[in-house]
Design a protein around this motif. Structure first.
Motif, PDB file in Angstrom:
ATOM      1  N   ARG A  29       0.583  -1.099  -0.593  1.00 49.51           N
ATOM      2  CA  ARG A  29       0.120  -0.076   0.343  1.00 49.51           C
ATOM      3  C   ARG A  29       1.040   0.882   0.087  1.00 49.51           C
ATOM      4  O   ARG A  29       2.175   1.190   0.388  1.00 49.51           O
ATOM      5  CB  ARG A  29      -0.847  -0.313   0.938  1.00 49.51           C
ATOM      6  CG  ARG A  29      -1.930  -0.604   1.663  1.00 49.51           C
ATOM      7  CD  ARG A  29      -2.584  -1.185   2.790  1.00 49.51           C
ATOM      8  NE  ARG A  29      -3.344  -2.505   2.620  1.00 49.51           N
ATOM      9  CZ  ARG A  29      -4.650  -2.827   2.010  1.00 49.51           C
ATOM     10  NH1 ARG A  29      -5.208  -1.810   1.737  1.00 49.51           N
ATOM     11  NH2 ARG A  29      -4.978  -3.575   2.326  1.00 49.51           N
ATOM     12  N   THR A  87      -8.757  10.949  -3.554  1.00 52.11           N
ATOM     13  CA  THR A  87      -9.606  10.195  -3.054  1.00 52.11           C
ATOM     14  C   THR A  87      -9.537   9.741  -1.934  1.00 52.11           C
ATOM     15  O   THR A  87      -7.509   9.880  -1.760  1.00 52.11           O
ATOM     16  CB  THR A  87     -10.124   9.305  -3.885  1.00 52.11           C
ATOM     17  OG1 THR A  87      -9.473   8.641  -4.991  1.00 52.11           O
ATOM     18  CG2 THR A  87     -10.904  10.112  -4.926  1.00 52.11           C
ATOM     19  N   VAL A  88      -9.980   9.266  -0.537  1.00 50.22           N
ATOM     20  CA  VAL A  88      -9.336   8.588   0.341  1.00 50.22           C
ATOM     21  C   VAL A  88      -9.228   6.976  -0.103  1.00 50.22           C
ATOM     22  O   VAL A  88     -10.034   6.866  -0.398  1.00 50.22           O
ATOM     23  CB  VAL A  88     -10.872   8.407   1.418  1.00 50.22           C
ATOM     24  CG1 VAL A  88     -10.233   8.256   3.265  1.00 50.22           C
ATOM     25  CG2 VAL A  88     -10.533   9.531   1.792  1.00 50.22           C
ATOM     26  N   GLN A  89      -8.089   7.046   0.744  1.00 47.78           N
ATOM     27  CA  GLN A  89      -7.429   5.213   0.348  1.00 47.78           C
ATOM     28  C   GLN A  89      -8.228   4.364   0.919  1.00 47.78           C
ATOM     29  O   GLN A  89      -7.570   4.928   2.116  1.00 47.78           O
ATOM     30  CB  GLN A  89      -5.800   5.051   0.003  1.00 47.78           C
ATOM     31  CG  GLN A  89      -5.915   3.870  -0.240  1.00 47.78           C
ATOM     32  CD  GLN A  89      -4.475   3.910  -0.696  1.00 47.78           C
ATOM     33  OE1 GLN A  89      -3.547   2.236  -0.693  1.00 47.78           O
ATOM     34  NE2 GLN A  89      -3.309   4.617  -0.672  1.00 47.78           N
ATOM     35  N   ARG A  90      -9.082   3.070   0.984  1.00 45.03           N
ATOM     36  CA  ARG A  90      -8.779   2.728   2.837  1.00 45.03           C
ATOM     37  C   ARG A  90      -8.122   1.513   2.456  1.00 45.03           C
ATOM     38  O   ARG A  90      -7.223   0.647   1.966  1.00 45.03           O
ATOM     39  CB  ARG A  90     -10.478   1.705   1.711  1.00 45.03           C
ATOM     40  CG  ARG A  90     -11.502   2.393   1.424  1.00 45.03           C
ATOM     41  CD  ARG A  90     -12.536   1.176   0.987  1.00 45.03           C
ATOM     42  NE  ARG A  90     -13.685   0.655   2.069  1.00 45.03           N
ATOM     43  CZ  ARG A  90     -13.897   0.550   3.099  1.00 45.03           C
ATOM     44  NH1 ARG A  90     -14.588   1.623   2.932  1.00 45.03           N
ATOM     45  NH2 ARG A  90     -14.678  -0.370   3.431  1.00 45.03           N
ATOM     46  N   PRO A  94      -8.332  -1.193   5.127  1.00 46.62           N
ATOM     47  CA  PRO A  94      -9.863  -1.875   5.963  1.00 46.62           C
ATOM     48  C   PRO A  94      -8.581  -2.928   7.036  1.00 46.62           C
ATOM     49  O   PRO A  94      -7.369  -3.655   6.614  1.00 46.62           O
ATOM     50  CB  PRO A  94     -10.062  -2.879   5.269  1.00 46.62           C
ATOM     51  CG  PRO A  94      -9.401  -2.893   3.854  1.00 46.62           C
ATOM     52  CD  PRO A  94      -9.231  -1.516   3.770  1.00 46.62           C
ATOM     53  N   ASP A 133     -15.548   6.432   7.696  1.00 48.13           N
ATOM     54  CA  ASP A 133     -15.366   5.613   6.543  1.00 48.13           C
ATOM     55  C   ASP A 133     -14.626   4.274   7.282  1.00 48.13           C
ATOM     56  O   ASP A 133     -13.447   3.937   7.164  1.00 48.13           O
ATOM     57  CB  ASP A 133     -14.727   5.703   4.932  1.00 48.13           C
ATOM     58  CG  ASP A 133     -15.050   5.584   4.098  1.00 48.13           C
ATOM     59  OD1 ASP A 133     -15.309   4.376   4.346  1.00 48.13           O
ATOM     60  OD2 ASP A 133     -14.224   5.701   3.221  1.00 48.13           O
ATOM     61  N   ASP A 134     -16.047   3.810   7.141  1.00 49.17           N
ATOM     62  CA  ASP A 134     -14.994   2.314   7.665  1.00 49.17           C
ATOM     63  C   ASP A 134     -14.540   2.289   9.612  1.00 49.17           C
ATOM     64  O   ASP A 134     -15.061   2.776  10.009  1.00 49.17           O
ATOM     65  CB  ASP A 134     -14.570   1.078   7.248  1.00 49.17           C
ATOM     66  CG  ASP A 134     -13.956   0.225   7.749  1.00 49.17           C
ATOM     67  OD1 ASP A 134     -14.983  -0.036   9.126  1.00 49.17           O
ATOM     68  OD2 ASP A 134     -13.649  -0.497   7.242  1.00 49.17           O
ATOM     69  N   ASN A 135     -13.069   1.977   9.265  1.00 48.60           N
ATOM     70  CA  ASN A 135     -11.781   2.638  10.208  1.00 48.60           C
ATOM     71  C   ASN A 135     -11.640   3.901  10.376  1.00 48.60           C
ATOM     72  O   ASN A 135     -10.218   3.929  10.856  1.00 48.60           O
ATOM     73  CB  ASN A 135     -10.851   1.403  10.636  1.00 48.60           C
ATOM     74  CG  ASN A 135     -10.022   0.952   9.096  1.00 48.60           C
ATOM     75  OD1 ASN A 135     -10.381   1.749   8.301  1.00 48.60           O
ATOM     76  ND2 ASN A 135      -9.313   0.471   9.444  1.00 48.60           N
ATOM     77  N   ALA A 136     -12.048   4.224   9.085  1.00 51.67           N
ATOM     78  CA  ALA A 136     -11.322   5.900   9.058  1.00 51.67           C
ATOM     79  C   ALA A 136     -11.871   7.848   9.189  1.00 51.67           C
ATOM     80  O   ALA A 136     -12.739   7.276   8.694  1.00 51.67           O
ATOM     81  CB  ALA A 136     -10.466   6.073   7.385  1.00 51.67           C
ATOM     82  N   TYR A 191      -6.289   5.962  10.373  1.00 49.34           N
ATOM     83  CA  TYR A 191      -6.642   4.942  10.126  1.00 49.34           C
ATOM     84  C   TYR A 191      -6.443   5.293  11.384  1.00 49.34           C
ATOM     85  O   TYR A 191      -5.360   4.775  12.965  1.00 49.34           O
ATOM     86  CB  TYR A 191      -5.803   4.882   8.902  1.00 49.34           C
ATOM     87  CG  TYR A 191      -6.363   4.868   7.832  1.00 49.34           C
ATOM     88  CD1 TYR A 191      -7.426   4.056   7.041  1.00 49.34           C
ATOM     89  CD2 TYR A 191      -5.339   6.015   7.620  1.00 49.34           C
ATOM     90  CE1 TYR A 191      -7.261   4.894   5.042  1.00 49.34           C
ATOM     91  CE2 TYR A 191      -5.199   6.633   6.391  1.00 49.34           C
ATOM     92  CZ  TYR A 191      -6.950   6.251   5.452  1.00 49.34           C
ATOM     93  OH  TYR A 191      -6.840   6.432   3.825  1.00 49.34           O
ATOM     94  N   GLN A 246     -13.363  -0.576  14.678  1.00 49.34           N
ATOM     95  CA  GLN A 246     -14.937  -0.064  14.946  1.00 49.34           C
ATOM     96  C   GLN A 246     -14.890   1.259  14.831  1.00 49.34           C
ATOM     97  O   GLN A 246     -15.153   1.283  16.857  1.00 49.34           O
ATOM     98  CB  GLN A 246     -15.381  -0.809  14.059  1.00 49.34           C
ATOM     99  CG  GLN A 246     -16.382   0.170  13.735  1.00 49.34           C
ATOM    100  CD  GLN A 246     -16.239   1.043  12.524  1.00 49.34           C
ATOM    101  OE1 GLN A 246     -16.143  -0.027  11.087  1.00 49.34           O
ATOM    102  NE2 GLN A 246     -16.386   2.322  11.967  1.00 49.34           N
TER     103      GLN A 246
END
Length: 604
Positions: free
Chosen positions: A367, A377-380, A382, A521-524, A571, A575
């Motif tokens: 990554r 854009t925000v890179q995920r 997970p 956004d999820d864990n971000a 990040y 959660q």
């Protein structure tokens, strides 16, 4: 063959390097005696002709002398409190040792680091907790990297100057991240090739192994427990002694060690100490040989020194004697020294009478998450595991720092080795409050006056000085002065320095009801810098357990290379359900007044 890490394992002796300290006459006598003993041993080695025998005697005798020197250093080190972390805090958040092992494996990912070279690309394996803090035997081997052109580059233990191709090897330049890897591209004289034109690393393959103990038992001990044994199932712990800064402990496990750890021999004991403040003291070292073990090794050394030559028969005899001796030693002994005065102990036993070995083949996507990026854009990122940060609560306690607490934390030190640049330093521990003070400071006024001493040694008359005779740096808390420009020697310096104290307002927001400017956004956690600028806001996340989640990393998205920040992304491992906010609402200047009796430079 896997490189198995075992942070708890000690090869007979675990000693932290210690700073030298002043010695009493008794200490000096012991040091002299030890030096003489070392000289005698080295002289006796010269008389041994057989090189194999000489090597064996040197190894065992040298180890015994090293141990004696360590014992001397540990016993003469001044007792000064130094605090560290709870080494078993991690385990307290997971129901079983195996759950902790699984978290370590599943939480591993790989970052591509920003590179300033066209021929090097660094890869950083990121662990959910530092390998040094992970108390189970574990091993990690890398096998290959797959590039964007589908080429597979095998891992090699060191970079080769003669290999003409692309190489994957350990990074030789990074001491802070020893697990880092480097993809090295071939350098062709006269041909410029930008890094982005090279085939890029896409996937890293490897294999990881973790050995989890059957169970971990923890015993809380104090001075009333000296001489007594405490038992849990098959494990018994006896506190042999507890002195000011060291403790002796004996562990007996009535169950045999699991065959899965026979080749690893992990140390089953983890000893921690607290002082009366309740904080954990750092260790200064440990001696893991009992008196009986030392006597046995001394006997073996004496036997070897009587020989003229080394032989297979002698080696076999020594080996069998050692096996027989170890078989008669059912207990595990340790003497642990701490930096501070011990009030109570926490002794944890890793019970390896049963063990679960988890092996996993890794194929990890590489990554790219730079600290600053121009991406919109925000890179995920997970994350399948939850990891807590037990240090956050202690870090945040200074959100309510008072003026008096700030002033009382200042420590004054001096340096007069260089008469042209003598220094007085005003230092204080870096805190959460300092973090929120930031770079915006409102005062640089720092009046200073030097004085002579009167006949009684007290502060006398002020000294008239040119402006170039001294310099005050209020931001760094330093006063530098040139004694060569003083008409007479100064004895005192009086003045004040500005310290900076933030007024901080705390808030708590349910993630289901985040205000404009904050989104999840999820864990971000995504933070709009126009509404929540990073120079005056900090964010921490908790989950439903009420514990703080560990932040993996944060990325600042910017409009231009050195332009305005648009939004930050934090990040987390887990959660978030609650976001704690800390805002600097004001910046206050606190004047720290001082009078310092100056040290005198040594006369030559």
């Amino acid at each position: 063959m896997m490189d198995v890490r075992s942070p708890l394992a000690c090869l007979g002796l675990g000693v932290v390097l210690l700073a030298s300290s002043g010695c009493s006459p008794d200490d000096e006598h012991r040091q002299t005696s030890l030096d003489e003993k070392t000289a005698q041993f080295e002289h006796s080695l010269d008389a041994i002709q057989d090189p194999t025998l000489k090597s064996a005697v040197a190894e065992l005798g040298g180890s015994l002398l090293l141990l004696e020197r360590a014992r001397f250093k540990l016993s003469t080190k001044p007792i000064e409190a130094e605090y560290g972390e709870d080494s078993l805090a991690l385990l307290k958040h997971y129901p079983t040792p195996q759950a902790l092992a699984d978290t370590y494996i599943k939480g591993l990912f790989v970052l591509r680091k920003a590179s300033h070279s066209d021929y090097l690309t660094d890869l950083q394996p990121v662990f959910p907790f530092a390998p040094a803090a992970f108390s189970f035997p574990n091993g990690l081997e890398w096998q290959s990297v797959t590039l964007s052109n589908n080429e597979t580059v095998p891992f090699q233990p060191e970079w080769s100057e003669t290999d003409p191709g692309i190489q994957l090897s350990p990074s030789s330049s990074n001491l802070t991240n020893p697990d880092d890897l480097t993809v090295t591209y071939p350098f062709v004289e006269g041909i410029e090739t930008e890094n982005t034109s090279q085939p890029q690393p896409v996937t890293l393959k490897g294999r990881i192994e973790v050995i989890a103990p059957r169970k971990v038992f923890t015993f809380d001990l104090s001075r009333k427990d000296v001489g007594h044994s405490r038992r849990e199932e098959n494990v018994s712990v006896k506190l042999l002694s507890l002195e000011k800064n060291h403790a002796e402990i004996e562990l007996t496990n009535s169950a045999p060690q699991a065959p899965e750890v026979a080749d690893v021999s992990p140390s089953p004991l983890l000893v921690q100490a607290r002082d009366t403040s309740g904080r954990f003291l750092t260790r200064s070292g440990s001696i893991n040989e009992s008196a009986a073990q030392l006597a046995f090794y001394e006997t073996q050394l004496a036997k070897m020194q009587k020989q003229k030559t080394w032989s297979d028969a002698l080696e076999q005899q020594l080996h069998e004697q050692q096996k027989a001796f170890e078989h008669k030693q059912p207990s595990h002994y340790t003497k642990v020294y701490f930096n501070g005065l011990i009030d109570n102990l926490q002794v944890s036993v890793l019970d390896f009478s049963g063990a679960t070995v988890t092996r996993k083949d890794l194929e990890l996507a590489i990554r790219r998450l730079d600290k600053n990026t121009l991406e919109k854009t925000v890179q995920r990122l997970p994350m399948p595991v939850t990891v807590y940060d037990d240090q956050v609560q202690d870090w945040l306690k200074d959100a309510t720092l008072t003026e008096d607490q700030l002033k009382n934390s200042v420590r004054v030190s001096q340096s007069v080795e260089d008469a042209s640049a003598a220094r007085v330093e005003f230092d204080h521990p870096y805190t959460f409050n300092d973090d929120l003070v930031g770079a915006t400071r409102t005062s640089s006024d720092a009046p200073v006056t030097f004085f002579t001493a009167d006949d009684e040694g007290k502060r006398g008359e002020p000294i008239e000085l040119p402006t170039e005779a001294f310099e005050v740096d209020p931001w760094r808390g330093t006063l530098t002065y040139d004694l060569n420009l003083f008409p007479e020697n100064p004895e005192y310096v009086v003045g004040s320095l500005p310290l900076f104290l933030a007024s901080i307002e705390k808030g708590s927001i349910d993630t289901a009801r985040l205000p404009g400017g904050l989104s999840l956004d999820d864990n971000a956690l995504i933070v709009d810098q126009a509404l929540f600028p990073s120079d005056s806001w900090r964010f921490f996340a908790k989950d439903t357990s009420g514990n703080y989640l560990k932040e993996i990393l944060n990325v600042s998205h910017r409009a231009a290379e050195h332009g305005t920040a648009l939004f930050d992304v934090h990040y987390f491992y887990g959660q978030p359900t609650t976001i704690e906010t800390y805002q600097r609402t004001a910046l206050n200047t606190v004047q720290y007044g001082f009078e310092v009796k100056l040290d005198k430079p040594e006369t030559k």
